[in-house]
Every structure is written in C-alpha cells, then in structure tokens.
Enzyme design. Sequence first.
Site: not given
Ligand code: AMP
Length: 217
Positions: A13, A88, A127, A161, A172
Amino acid sequence: MRIVLVGPPGAGKGTQATRLAEKLRIPHISTGDLFRANISRQTELGKLAKSYMDAGNLVPDEVTIAMAKDRMEQPDAEGGFLLDGFPRNVSQAEALDELLTTEGIKLDAVLDLEAPEDEVVKRIAGRRICRKDSAHVFHATYSPPKQDGVCDVCGGELYQRDDDSEETVRTRLEVYHTQTEPIIGYYRAQGLVVTISAMGAVDEVTGRALEALKSGQ
Ligand code: AMP
C-alpha cells in the site's frame, strides 16, 4: 480524485500510494506515517499510539479519526487525496462518510490490493525502511540495498519496523481480516470498489492500479 487504498499489511500500500499520489498529483495521507511521525517527535499522541502499534492492534478510533480529519482539512488536500491505511474499520469508514458529506464531497474509488497471505508475510519479514524518508523501502531479499543497512536513495539508515516482527504481523493480519476487510463490503455497497492483484513488479502493479482507476473496475 479522492481515493481510499485498502489491502493487508505487506500488500505494498505505502509503495503504491507514493507512486499513485505522484502520478495523480494528490497528497498521500498515511495514518501509519502520521503516527510514526508523532512517535519520533515524542508527542502525547505518539506515546499513546506506540503501545497499540507495537502490539499490532488498531489505535483507538477517536484519536485516529481526529488526526485523519485534521490532515484532510489541510489546504493541499482540497482538490483530492489518497488515503493509505484509513479507514481501517467500519466506524472509521462511517466517520469519513460523515466528514465528506459535511463538505459536500464524495470518494471516487476504493482501490483494493489483493495479495496471498504467505506472500505478505514474506514481504513484511524482509522489509527495511529508511529513517530519513519512509517512502524509501527495501527488501532484504527481493530488493536489497547496495550497501547493507544504507538507503540507496539518500544514504539514510535502514531499519526494520518494530511492528514487522513475525508475531506482530500475525496479529496485524488477524486485525485486517476481522476489522478492516468488512469495509470492502461497506464500500462495495456504494459501488466504489476496484480490486487488483498486488502481485508482480512494483511498476506493473502501479500500471494496473492506474488502469483500474481509469476504467472504474
Ligand atoms: P501502517 O503503516 O498503515 O501499516 O500502520 C501501522 C500501524 O498504525 C497499524 O498496525 C495500527 O496500529 C496503526 N494505524 C494506522 N492507521 C490506523 C487506523 N486507521 N486506525 C487505527 N490504527 C491505525
């Protein structure tokens, strides 16, 4: 254009969002990146978000929605945006609908990136991300940097990360299936979903995404 990008962790993404946003000349809004920026600045929001992120869980809706709303209301997002990682879950999707209705605007498409589970686990495990710019992403096996631990683009330090550990990835993925996937049905009912395969070379997937957005399927 106003686009929402959906897909399991590791589907690419972030990588695709950066490229699509550039091509479509709209800002890329990633709630994950916004949280990570808050964590590095050690803000209260960052401290709160970190505990949920490290466990692979969603950050509570109230703070997430407020942060996303604030970002979408910045002047550069007036003409459109590409949302990556937001909404989400269904209540965030409903909150977004409410916000858009208030502004008298609509989403144009929800781009759903599909990738098999064993592939996303492999992608995430390898990653490596640049500390200076999170758009610079490498993979230990598939696209290794020329020098171990150093970003080819800007020389920044590469890191893994905290939430990319195998155990957290399992959580996740589960969170994705139980909480995020239902938004695809929610948006399908609005006729907005275009699904593409996230498999293949990065350029290939970007091309596929642009085609699908153009033809609306
Ligand atoms: P990402 O970078 O999109 O993979 O997001 C990393 C982490 O950030 C996720 O596993 C969540 O813990 C948090 N996160 C990101 N976007 C959201 C969202 N829309 N709602 C809740 N938690 C989020």
